[in-house]
Design a protein around this motif. Sequence first.
Motif, PDB file in Angstrom:
ATOM      1  N   TRP A  92     -58.802  39.184  11.548  1.00 48.05           N
ATOM      2  CA  TRP A  92     -59.753  38.899  10.474  1.00 48.05           C
ATOM      3  C   TRP A  92     -60.937  38.092  10.999  1.00 48.05           C
ATOM      4  O   TRP A  92     -62.068  38.308  10.601  1.00 48.05           O
ATOM      5  CB  TRP A  92     -59.058  38.133   9.355  1.00 48.05           C
ATOM      6  CG  TRP A  92     -59.884  38.042   8.111  1.00 48.05           C
ATOM      7  CD1 TRP A  92     -60.836  37.123   7.822  1.00 48.05           C
ATOM      8  CD2 TRP A  92     -59.837  38.913   6.988  1.00 48.05           C
ATOM      9  NE1 TRP A  92     -61.371  37.351   6.595  1.00 48.05           N
ATOM     10  CE2 TRP A  92     -60.771  38.447   6.062  1.00 48.05           C
ATOM     11  CE3 TRP A  92     -59.065  40.036   6.679  1.00 48.05           C
ATOM     12  CZ2 TRP A  92     -60.979  39.072   4.838  1.00 48.05           C
ATOM     13  CZ3 TRP A  92     -59.268  40.652   5.464  1.00 48.05           C
ATOM     14  CH2 TRP A  92     -60.216  40.172   4.566  1.00 48.05           C
ATOM     15  N   ARG A  93     -60.693  37.165  11.902  1.00 46.30           N
ATOM     16  CA  ARG A  93     -61.770  36.316  12.403  1.00 46.30           C
ATOM     17  C   ARG A  93     -62.516  36.931  13.577  1.00 46.30           C
ATOM     18  O   ARG A  93     -63.554  36.426  13.984  1.00 46.30           O
ATOM     19  CB  ARG A  93     -61.239  34.941  12.790  1.00 46.30           C
ATOM     20  CG  ARG A  93     -60.358  34.942  13.994  1.00 46.30           C
ATOM     21  CD  ARG A  93     -59.738  33.607  14.241  1.00 46.30           C
ATOM     22  NE  ARG A  93     -58.957  33.707  15.472  1.00 46.30           N
ATOM     23  CZ  ARG A  93     -58.898  32.787  16.372  1.00 46.30           C
ATOM     24  NH1 ARG A  93     -59.527  31.656  16.195  1.00 46.30           N
ATOM     25  NH2 ARG A  93     -58.186  32.959  17.447  1.00 46.30           N
ATOM     26  N   ALA A 134     -53.517  39.765  19.584  1.00 43.10           N
ATOM     27  CA  ALA A 134     -52.925  39.535  18.265  1.00 43.10           C
ATOM     28  C   ALA A 134     -51.461  39.963  18.238  1.00 43.10           C
ATOM     29  O   ALA A 134     -50.599  39.236  17.720  1.00 43.10           O
ATOM     30  CB  ALA A 134     -53.716  40.284  17.192  1.00 43.10           C
ATOM     31  N   LEU A 135     -51.157  41.115  18.813  1.00 48.65           N
ATOM     32  CA  LEU A 135     -49.781  41.619  18.785  1.00 48.65           C
ATOM     33  C   LEU A 135     -48.844  40.786  19.661  1.00 48.65           C
ATOM     34  O   LEU A 135     -47.709  40.501  19.262  1.00 48.65           O
ATOM     35  CB  LEU A 135     -49.754  43.082  19.212  1.00 48.65           C
ATOM     36  CG  LEU A 135     -50.415  44.060  18.240  1.00 48.65           C
ATOM     37  CD1 LEU A 135     -50.477  45.458  18.840  1.00 48.65           C
ATOM     38  CD2 LEU A 135     -49.685  44.074  16.905  1.00 48.65           C
ATOM     39  N   VAL A 136     -49.309  40.398  20.846  1.00 42.86           N
ATOM     40  CA  VAL A 136     -48.454  39.610  21.743  1.00 42.86           C
ATOM     41  C   VAL A 136     -48.181  38.228  21.150  1.00 42.86           C
ATOM     42  O   VAL A 136     -47.029  37.769  21.117  1.00 42.86           O
ATOM     43  CB  VAL A 136     -49.079  39.503  23.150  1.00 42.86           C
ATOM     44  CG1 VAL A 136     -48.368  38.473  24.003  1.00 42.86           C
ATOM     45  CG2 VAL A 136     -49.053  40.859  23.834  1.00 42.86           C
ATOM     46  N   LEU A 139     -44.691  34.385  18.202  1.00 41.58           N
ATOM     47  CA  LEU A 139     -44.526  33.552  17.004  1.00 41.58           C
ATOM     48  C   LEU A 139     -43.345  34.017  16.162  1.00 41.58           C
ATOM     49  O   LEU A 139     -42.562  33.196  15.681  1.00 41.58           O
ATOM     50  CB  LEU A 139     -45.807  33.568  16.170  1.00 41.58           C
ATOM     51  CG  LEU A 139     -45.748  32.767  14.861  1.00 41.58           C
ATOM     52  CD1 LEU A 139     -45.559  31.281  15.157  1.00 41.58           C
ATOM     53  CD2 LEU A 139     -46.998  32.999  14.053  1.00 41.58           C
ATOM     54  N   ALA A 140     -43.186  35.322  16.006  1.00 39.21           N
ATOM     55  CA  ALA A 140     -42.067  35.843  15.220  1.00 39.21           C
ATOM     56  C   ALA A 140     -40.731  35.499  15.880  1.00 39.21           C
ATOM     57  O   ALA A 140     -39.775  35.117  15.196  1.00 39.21           O
ATOM     58  CB  ALA A 140     -42.202  37.357  15.064  1.00 39.21           C
ATOM     59  N   VAL A 146     -46.945  39.282  10.636  1.00 35.22           N
ATOM     60  CA  VAL A 146     -48.063  39.893   9.909  1.00 35.22           C
ATOM     61  C   VAL A 146     -49.186  38.881   9.697  1.00 35.22           C
ATOM     62  O   VAL A 146     -50.366  39.197   9.879  1.00 35.22           O
ATOM     63  CB  VAL A 146     -47.575  40.479   8.564  1.00 35.22           C
ATOM     64  CG1 VAL A 146     -48.744  40.906   7.694  1.00 35.22           C
ATOM     65  CG2 VAL A 146     -46.641  41.657   8.817  1.00 35.22           C
ATOM     66  N   ALA A 147     -48.835  37.646   9.345  1.00 32.22           N
ATOM     67  CA  ALA A 147     -49.853  36.624   9.112  1.00 32.22           C
ATOM     68  C   ALA A 147     -50.652  36.342  10.381  1.00 32.22           C
ATOM     69  O   ALA A 147     -51.882  36.181  10.331  1.00 32.22           O
ATOM     70  CB  ALA A 147     -49.202  35.342   8.600  1.00 32.22           C
ATOM     71  N   ARG A 148     -49.987  36.309  11.527  1.00 34.26           N
ATOM     72  CA  ARG A 148     -50.698  36.047  12.784  1.00 34.26           C
ATOM     73  C   ARG A 148     -51.642  37.194  13.140  1.00 34.26           C
ATOM     74  O   ARG A 148     -52.787  36.972  13.536  1.00 34.26           O
ATOM     75  CB  ARG A 148     -49.687  35.816  13.912  1.00 34.26           C
ATOM     76  CG  ARG A 148     -50.306  35.620  15.260  1.00 34.26           C
ATOM     77  CD  ARG A 148     -51.138  34.359  15.333  1.00 34.26           C
ATOM     78  NE  ARG A 148     -51.740  34.241  16.644  1.00 34.26           N
ATOM     79  CZ  ARG A 148     -52.702  33.398  16.945  1.00 34.26           C
ATOM     80  NH1 ARG A 148     -53.153  32.571  16.044  1.00 34.26           N
ATOM     81  NH2 ARG A 148     -53.202  33.366  18.141  1.00 34.26           N
ATOM     82  N   VAL A 149     -51.175  38.430  13.002  1.00 36.64           N
ATOM     83  CA  VAL A 149     -52.027  39.578  13.313  1.00 36.64           C
ATOM     84  C   VAL A 149     -53.250  39.594  12.392  1.00 36.64           C
ATOM     85  O   VAL A 149     -54.385  39.762  12.843  1.00 36.64           O
ATOM     86  CB  VAL A 149     -51.238  40.904  13.210  1.00 36.64           C
ATOM     87  CG1 VAL A 149     -52.167  42.103  13.278  1.00 36.64           C
ATOM     88  CG2 VAL A 149     -50.196  40.987  14.310  1.00 36.64           C
ATOM     89  N   VAL A 150     -53.030  39.394  11.110  1.00 38.69           N
ATOM     90  CA  VAL A 150     -54.150  39.386  10.161  1.00 38.69           C
ATOM     91  C   VAL A 150     -55.109  38.253  10.476  1.00 38.69           C
ATOM     92  O   VAL A 150     -56.331  38.438  10.472  1.00 38.69           O
ATOM     93  CB  VAL A 150     -53.616  39.290   8.710  1.00 38.69           C
ATOM     94  CG1 VAL A 150     -54.742  38.994   7.739  1.00 38.69           C
ATOM     95  CG2 VAL A 150     -52.903  40.579   8.331  1.00 38.69           C
TER      96      VAL A 150
END
Length: 103
Positions: free
Chosen positions: A73-74, A19-21, A26-27, A65-69
Amino acid sequence: MGRRTQAERDAMTVETGFALVTAAVLAGLTFAAVSAPALLLLDLGGAARTAVLSVAVTTAAVAFVARVVHVLWRFPSRQRGHRLDGTPDPAGRGRPGPTEPAP
């Protein structure tokens, strides 16, 4: 909530790293996509340049933040053997052990 196994802890660590990578990539791409056209193609003054960079940084932070969440989340539903849309996976992926009864 019971104790987690080593495999569950490892899976969560890998998922968090993923998620972080992917969020960082993406950012970075979002920042470049928002700022590059305005900064490279237009001759902007100091205030306009600052505004464009502020918008690019804000958009990149929201994308991060949206990508990590989204990824985290899934994750629990995939661990329980569900598809990403929340329906049970008939093939039983995501669950340990055999998925078909022995003949």
